[in-house]
Design an enzyme around this catalytic site. Structure first.
Site, PDB file in Angstrom:
ATOM      1  N   SER A 288      -4.402   2.775   1.776  1.00 43.77           N
ATOM      2  CA  SER A 288      -4.135   3.502   0.545  1.00 43.77           C
ATOM      3  C   SER A 288      -2.920   4.423   0.686  1.00 43.77           C
ATOM      4  CB  SER A 288      -5.395   4.259   0.124  1.00 43.77           C
ATOM      5  OG  SER A 288      -5.314   4.597  -1.222  1.00 43.77           O
TER       6      SER A 288
ATOM      7  N   ASP B  95      -3.442   1.741  -6.649  1.00 40.22           N
ATOM      8  CA  ASP B  95      -4.574   2.222  -7.450  1.00 40.22           C
ATOM      9  C   ASP B  95      -4.413   3.693  -7.844  1.00 40.22           C
ATOM     10  OD1 ASP B  95      -5.094   3.308  -4.960  1.00 40.22           O
ATOM     11  OD2 ASP B  95      -7.072   2.378  -4.719  1.00 40.22           O
TER      12      ASP B  95
ATOM     13  N   ASP C 216      -1.268   0.729  -2.284  1.00 45.14           N
ATOM     14  CA  ASP C 216      -2.135  -0.365  -2.769  1.00 45.14           C
ATOM     15  C   ASP C 216      -2.329  -0.317  -4.289  1.00 45.14           C
ATOM     16  OD1 ASP C 216      -3.783   1.954  -2.440  1.00 45.14           O
ATOM     17  OD2 ASP C 216      -5.570   0.676  -2.449  1.00 45.14           O
TER      18      ASP C 216
ATOM     19  N   ASP D   6       0.911   4.397  -5.333  1.00 36.67           N
ATOM     20  CA  ASP D   6       0.690   4.466  -3.884  1.00 36.67           C
ATOM     21  C   ASP D   6       0.750   3.037  -3.313  1.00 36.67           C
ATOM     22  OD1 ASP D   6      -1.809   3.515  -4.713  1.00 36.67           O
ATOM     23  OD2 ASP D   6      -2.904   4.679  -3.227  1.00 36.67           O
TER      24      ASP D   6
HETATM   25 MG    MG Z   1      -4.722   3.742  -3.007  1.00 41.99          MG
END
Ligand code: MG
Length: 462
Positions: free
Chosen positions: A106, A254, A252, A250
């Site tokens: 993340s 999300d 990934d 970010d």
């Molecule tokens: Mg993330």
């Protein structure tokens, strides 16, 4: 060097000693436990798991280890390669798969990686399921498939496009209005997979895209957490390019933050507020965020005639409460948009498209949009304690001290005063208490935090 094993998964730094870092052996052990857990859920002839990753440098190595561990268990793998967390979440039910894994740490820096685990709906596992997998990873009873029963890997790199197609087809996204608005947008994807997905989505929506750090090579040019102190470059570029606004995600994809046309932060907390304002303007309903998120969402929800509720911190807790309260929209104040019309997971592609529609309909600038929302300011602090102190006892003392106020102990101690609030949470990994406050001015938020920190120090005898 660190390895953090918790009910929400396994996360650690690459390299070093087994058991103290996320080494290949730790990754294989954990993937084997997850695959075994998948097989224990249902008695079937064939099992399928979707696997994707963000662009961090260790991603390909980790993905190969994880995929081949599943193959060794006799599980078929759908390899999405470079992808996003929300894309993998959507791919699981579209593939009728039994689960999914995303290799991503993340918002953590490049030396980190982690396994995010999904169930057959493409949603995060709950605490009980996570605990079971941790227990299985530590047992020596994992059993692999015989040679004739090994799984296979099939590559499918179409899912980012399918994810975008779902968004373009949605009644909530007004493609024509966005095209007519002729937006120009700068995108900072911190050289991860948002650099593939976000520009592609924007181009389909007729937006002129200026790419900043959109090469998915995993070389993060700044700390990847989308906070003001890391985003100087995009703030400058939005102004220089005379863009309508900036989009930051970010690694990934999300978490989503916006930069206004003057190069100022729209504020991560206000991503969800703006998108919820748009959705609630079309369909009355309830909202959910976590206890550490801005009160602005409560205000906007009540203005639209709905009810707001706060869950414990953690995406799975937000999702559980959203289902219980039949929330039409929810998420996290850290820029996480969860819109169940698509799926129960934070999704920056969905968030971007909804924000663009909102802006196209309102025909105002991003800084003007922010002025429409109740202004709140947060202060985020922590107190370092010594390991021998009983952190829970300190929190109980604080709860008693403020018993006359509106207090929630769902997750740490949250004290809601009429004009502001404070949320105290202990860390599960270090002897610290996190102190978040929110108020109507930065000065008020800071001084409330100071006062509470002094009180905690007195109780702790520091
Ligand atoms: Mg993330």
């Amino acid at each position: 060097m660190t390895l953090i094993k918790s009910i929400s998964g396994i996360r650690g730094t690459i390299g070093g000693q087994v058991g103290e870092n996320l080494t290949p052996i730790d990754a294989v052990k954990f993937a084997a436990a997850y695959g075994t857990w998948i097989k224990d859920q249902l008695d079937k002839d064939e099992y399928r798991v979707v696997v994707g990753r963000d662009a961090r440098i260790s991603g390909e190595m980790m993905q190969q280890l994880v995929m081949n561990t599943l193959v060794g268990l006799g599980i078929h793998v759908i390899d999405l390669g470079l992808s996003t967390t929300p894309t993998v979440e959507m791919a699981v039910p579209m593939e009728h798969a039994d689960g999914g894994i995303i290799l991503t740490a993340s918002h953590n820096p490049k030396q980190w990686n982690a396994l995010k685990l999904l169930d057959e709906k493409g949603e995060f596992l709950n605490g009980e399921e996570g605990a079971k997998i941790l227990e299985m990873a530590e047992s020596d009873t994992l059993t692999f498939a015989e040679v004739d029963d090994l799984g296979e890997i099939s590559v499918n790199d179409a899912y980012i496009d399918l994810h975008i197609d779902e968004i373009l087809d949605s009644k909530w996204v007004d493609v024509e209005a966005i095209k007519a608005a002729n937006f120009k947008v700068v995108v900072d994807a911190v050289n991860s997979t948002g650099g593939i997905a976000i520009p592609r989505l924007l181009e389909e929506l007729g937006v002129e895209v200026v790419k900043l750090y959109c090469e998915p090579n995993g070389e993060f040019p700044h700390n990847p957490e989308p906070l003001k102190e890391h985003l100087g470059d995009i703030c400058e570029l939005v102004v220089k390019e005379k863009a309508d606004f900036g989009i930051v995600v970010d690694p990934d994809v999300d978490r989503l933050a916006f930069i206004d046309e003057k190069g100022n932060m729209f504020g991560e907390e206000y991503t969800l507020v703006a998108v919820a304002d748009y959705i609630l303007g079309k369909e009355k309903g309830n909202t959910v965020s976590n206890l550490s998120s801005s009160r602005a969402l409560r205000d906007i929800t009540e203005k639209h005639g709905g009810t707001y509720q706060a869950s414990a911190v953690g995406e799975v807790n937000v999702v559980t409460l959203m289902k219980e309260t039949k929330a039409v929209i929810g998420g996290e104040g850290n820029g996480g948009i969860i819109f169940p019309e698509f799926h129960y997971g934070r999704d920056s592609l969905v968030g971007s498209a909804l924000f663009l529609t909102h802006l196209a309909e309102k025909k105002i600038t991003v800084s003007q949009l922010l002025e429409e929302y109740p202004a709140y300011f947060m202060s985020k602090n922590k107190i370092q304690l010594t390991p021998e102190l009983d952190v829970d006892a300190i929190l109980v003392e604080m709860e008693k001290k403020y018993a006359a106020e509106e207090v929630s102990t769902v997750d740490g101690v949250k004290i809601d005063f009429s004009e502001n609030w404070v949320h105290l949470r202990k860390s599960n990994t270090e002897p610290i208490i996190r102190i978040y406050t929110e108020a109507k001015s930065q000065q008020e938020a800071d001084s409330l935090a100071e006062k509470i920190m002094e009180e905690i120090k007195t109780i702790a005898g520091l």
